[in-house]
Design a protein around this motif. Structure first.
Motif, mmCIF file in Angstrom:
data_model
loop_
_atom_site.group_PDB
_atom_site.id
_atom_site.type_symbol
_atom_site.label_atom_id
_atom_site.label_comp_id
_atom_site.label_asym_id
_atom_site.label_seq_id
_atom_site.Cartn_x
_atom_site.Cartn_y
_atom_site.Cartn_z
ATOM 1 N N GLU A 194 0.831 -1.202 0.000
ATOM 2 C CA GLU A 194 0.000 0.000 0.000
ATOM 3 C C GLU A 194 0.869 1.258 0.000
ATOM 4 O O GLU A 194 1.738 1.423 0.855
ATOM 5 C CB GLU A 194 -0.933 0.036 1.210
ATOM 6 C CG GLU A 194 -1.902 1.204 1.136
ATOM 7 C CD GLU A 194 -2.670 1.468 2.424
ATOM 8 O OE1 GLU A 194 -3.079 2.628 2.628
ATOM 9 O OE2 GLU A 194 -2.855 0.527 3.207
ATOM 10 N N ASN A 195 0.613 2.137 -0.944
ATOM 11 C CA ASN A 195 1.389 3.386 -1.048
ATOM 12 C C ASN A 195 0.512 4.612 -0.823
ATOM 13 O O ASN A 195 0.847 5.705 -1.262
ATOM 14 C CB ASN A 195 2.077 3.468 -2.410
ATOM 15 C CG ASN A 195 1.109 3.397 -3.577
ATOM 16 O OD1 ASN A 195 -0.098 3.248 -3.396
ATOM 17 N ND2 ASN A 195 1.638 3.506 -4.786
ATOM 18 N N VAL A 196 -0.617 4.407 -0.127
ATOM 19 C CA VAL A 196 -1.482 5.521 0.257
ATOM 20 C C VAL A 196 -1.332 5.811 1.749
ATOM 21 O O VAL A 196 -1.473 6.947 2.184
ATOM 22 C CB VAL A 196 -2.953 5.233 -0.107
ATOM 23 C CG1 VAL A 196 -3.839 6.419 0.215
ATOM 24 C CG2 VAL A 196 -3.070 4.882 -1.592
ATOM 25 N N PRO A 343 5.978 3.239 1.475
ATOM 26 C CA PRO A 343 6.062 4.184 0.361
ATOM 27 C C PRO A 343 4.839 5.078 0.336
ATOM 28 O O PRO A 343 3.755 4.672 0.760
ATOM 29 C CB PRO A 343 6.124 3.274 -0.871
ATOM 30 C CG PRO A 343 5.478 1.993 -0.438
ATOM 31 C CD PRO A 343 5.815 1.844 1.017
ATOM 32 N N GLN A 344 5.001 6.288 -0.135
ATOM 33 C CA GLN A 344 3.899 7.248 -0.159
ATOM 34 C C GLN A 344 3.782 7.852 -1.543
ATOM 35 O O GLN A 344 4.753 8.417 -2.064
ATOM 36 C CB GLN A 344 4.127 8.355 0.864
ATOM 37 C CG GLN A 344 2.993 9.363 0.976
ATOM 38 C CD GLN A 344 1.705 8.757 1.518
ATOM 39 O OE1 GLN A 344 1.740 8.014 2.502
ATOM 40 N NE2 GLN A 344 0.580 9.058 0.884
ATOM 41 N N ARG A 345 2.608 7.714 -2.143
ATOM 42 C CA ARG A 345 2.387 8.325 -3.449
ATOM 43 C C ARG A 345 2.576 9.837 -3.366
ATOM 44 O O ARG A 345 2.049 10.483 -2.447
ATOM 45 C CB ARG A 345 0.970 8.021 -3.934
ATOM 46 C CG ARG A 345 0.775 6.625 -4.430
ATOM 47 C CD ARG A 345 -0.657 6.359 -4.833
ATOM 48 N NE ARG A 345 -1.182 7.344 -5.768
ATOM 49 C CZ ARG A 345 -2.291 7.172 -6.485
ATOM 50 N NH1 ARG A 345 -2.977 6.041 -6.359
ATOM 51 N NH2 ARG A 345 -2.714 8.099 -7.299
ATOM 52 N N PRO A 346 3.289 10.422 -4.316
ATOM 53 C CA PRO A 346 3.525 11.864 -4.249
ATOM 54 C C PRO A 346 2.283 12.703 -4.462
ATOM 55 O O PRO A 346 2.243 13.871 -4.082
ATOM 56 C CB PRO A 346 4.554 12.101 -5.359
ATOM 57 C CG PRO A 346 4.377 10.955 -6.310
ATOM 58 C CD PRO A 346 3.992 9.794 -5.447
ATOM 59 N N ASP A 347 1.240 12.102 -5.070
ATOM 60 C CA ASP A 347 0.007 12.860 -5.324
ATOM 61 C C ASP A 347 -1.020 12.700 -4.214
ATOM 62 O O ASP A 347 -2.141 13.181 -4.341
ATOM 63 C CB ASP A 347 -0.609 12.430 -6.661
ATOM 64 C CG ASP A 347 -0.991 10.960 -6.684
ATOM 65 O OD1 ASP A 347 -0.415 10.171 -5.911
ATOM 66 O OD2 ASP A 347 -1.872 10.586 -7.485
ATOM 67 N N ARG A 348 -0.662 12.041 -3.123
ATOM 68 C CA ARG A 348 -1.581 11.863 -2.000
ATOM 69 C C ARG A 348 -0.899 12.338 -0.715
ATOM 70 O O ARG A 348 0.251 11.971 -0.447
ATOM 71 C CB ARG A 348 -1.966 10.392 -1.823
ATOM 72 C CG ARG A 348 -2.661 9.775 -3.028
ATOM 73 C CD ARG A 348 -4.089 10.263 -3.175
ATOM 74 N NE ARG A 348 -4.746 9.649 -4.319
ATOM 75 C CZ ARG A 348 -5.399 8.502 -4.260
ATOM 76 N NH1 ARG A 348 -5.488 7.837 -3.117
ATOM 77 N NH2 ARG A 348 -5.982 8.002 -5.338
ATOM 78 N N PRO A 349 -1.575 13.132 0.102
ATOM 79 C CA PRO A 349 -0.985 13.535 1.381
ATOM 80 C C PRO A 349 -0.914 12.352 2.326
ATOM 81 O O PRO A 349 -1.780 11.470 2.320
ATOM 82 C CB PRO A 349 -1.957 14.605 1.884
ATOM 83 C CG PRO A 349 -3.261 14.262 1.241
ATOM 84 C CD PRO A 349 -2.924 13.697 -0.109
#
Length: 364
Positions: A194-196, A343-349
């Protein structure tokens, strides 16, 4: 109508017939069944949903080609093609080749799905598009099925808003593939990769231990889909020749806020003290559902929209959902391999409640 030739070396496991669709002729399965081997083109395939689908296909022994920008390595065992769907000439690497199935997770401008669909429709048997239940007009009433009211969208639109982009991409897939297009309307997706940041936040928070704000009521039912259950169902459904839209989340009551957070506390083994808190108190404190307290939405129209969809069609088509405890445990095992930093999507805070706001809410 003359019979179209079957591709030399094709190893599909069921009989093929040919259907005329305007000027296009293509092979199609005549009966449902699981193929011994297929050739899959994965558009994406290096993160979260795409990666889970790719790994599932590889585990079946399928031949998998991953088309991506090259920012992340695809799973071992795949063939890689590189291109940027948003750039002029970005689909050049897909100009040749034939596949039994394409799976597309695109979430941006519908024109990308439009262009890939037009390019591939004569060389691909089936097209599965991972869409979203966000395509239903808000607020979606409880029990809404696939024939519910939808947001507007256009296959020729640039990127506008998430829901409209997903709907426009659905239309683009159907324009190119007609009933060979499978529209997978996923809801909340959880699980490894999950990257959110929603389930990873709860896992890390319970791992720290101490008093934890637990948004009530404890027995509030949740609807979500484990990414691996989404992957398995999508590949089975596409291989069986299914088309059209399917809501893909767990049945109502498969899990609750209580079973989810209990599983987080038990899996992390931290002795976290879940302090069940009245929703009214949380809202009065200005805490944002869904973002500051991920996954949770208080009862009302937003909750009905997110957690009370009709999934009977997907269940009839074979959807199976693993226990929430398995989803939580496997996500924690994966997260620990990354040192707890997802991991964190760059388009989601990044979601989550700050320690200071949590302490204030608990009166500590």
């Amino acid at each position: 109508m003359s019979e179209a030739p079957v591709r030399p070396g094709s190893r599909t496991g069921y009989a093929l017939s040919v259907i005329a669709e305007g000027d296009h002729r293509f092979p199609r399965p005549t009966r449902p069944g699981r193929l011994t081997c297929m050739k899959l083109l994965m558009l994406g395939g290096t993160e979260f949903v795409g990666r889970a689908i790719t790994e599932d296909a590889l585990a079946r022994g399928w031949e998998v080609t991953v088309f991506h920008r090259g920012n992340h390595a695809p799973p071992p065992g795949t063939s890689a093609l590189h291109g940027d769907r948003t750039a002029p000439g970005g689909l050049a690497a897909l100009a040749a080749g034939e596949w039994d199935l394409v799976v597309d997770t695109w979430g941006g401008a519908p024109t990308a799905v439009r262009d890939s669909g037009r390019l591939l429709r004569d060389r691909v048997g089936h097209y599965a598009y991972i869409s979203s239940r966000s395509v239903y007009a808000y607020p979606a009433p409880a029990g809404l099925a696939e024939d519910g009211l939808l947001v507007g969208g256009s296959p020729d639109a640039g990127s506008t808003a998430y829901a409209e982009d997903k709907r426009g991409a659905e239309l683009a897939a159907v324009d190119a593939f007609a009933d060979r297009a499978l529209l997978v309307r996923a809801g909340l997706i959880l699980g490894p990769y999950e990257n959110v940041g929603r389930l990873p936040w709860w896992l890390n928070r319970t791992a720290r231990g101490g008093p934890v704000v637990a948004p009530g009521p404890r027995g509030l039912p949740l609807q979500y889909i484990d990414v691996r259950d989404l992957a398995g169902w999508t590949l089975d459904a596409a291989a069986a020749g299914l088309g059209g839209a399917y809501n893909l989340v767990s049945p109502a009551g498969h899990a609750t806020t209580g079973t989810l957070l209990d599983a987080c506390a038990a899996t992390t083994g931290s002795g976290a003290d879940l302090r069940w808190t009245d929703p009214a108190r949380i809202l009065e404190a200005g805490v944002e559902p869904w973002t500051e307290l991920p996954i949770w939405v208080p009862e009302g129209e937003a909750y009905d929209h997110m957690h009370r969809g009709d999934v009977s069609r997907a269940l009839a088509a074979g959807l199976k959902c693993r226990p929430v405890e398995e989803t939580v445990a496997d996500t924690w095992a994966w997260l620990r391999t990354l040192g707890g930093i997802a991991p964190q999507r760059p388009d989601r805070p990044a979601p989550g409640l700050s320690p200071e706001r949590e302490a204030a809410l608990l009166g500590l």
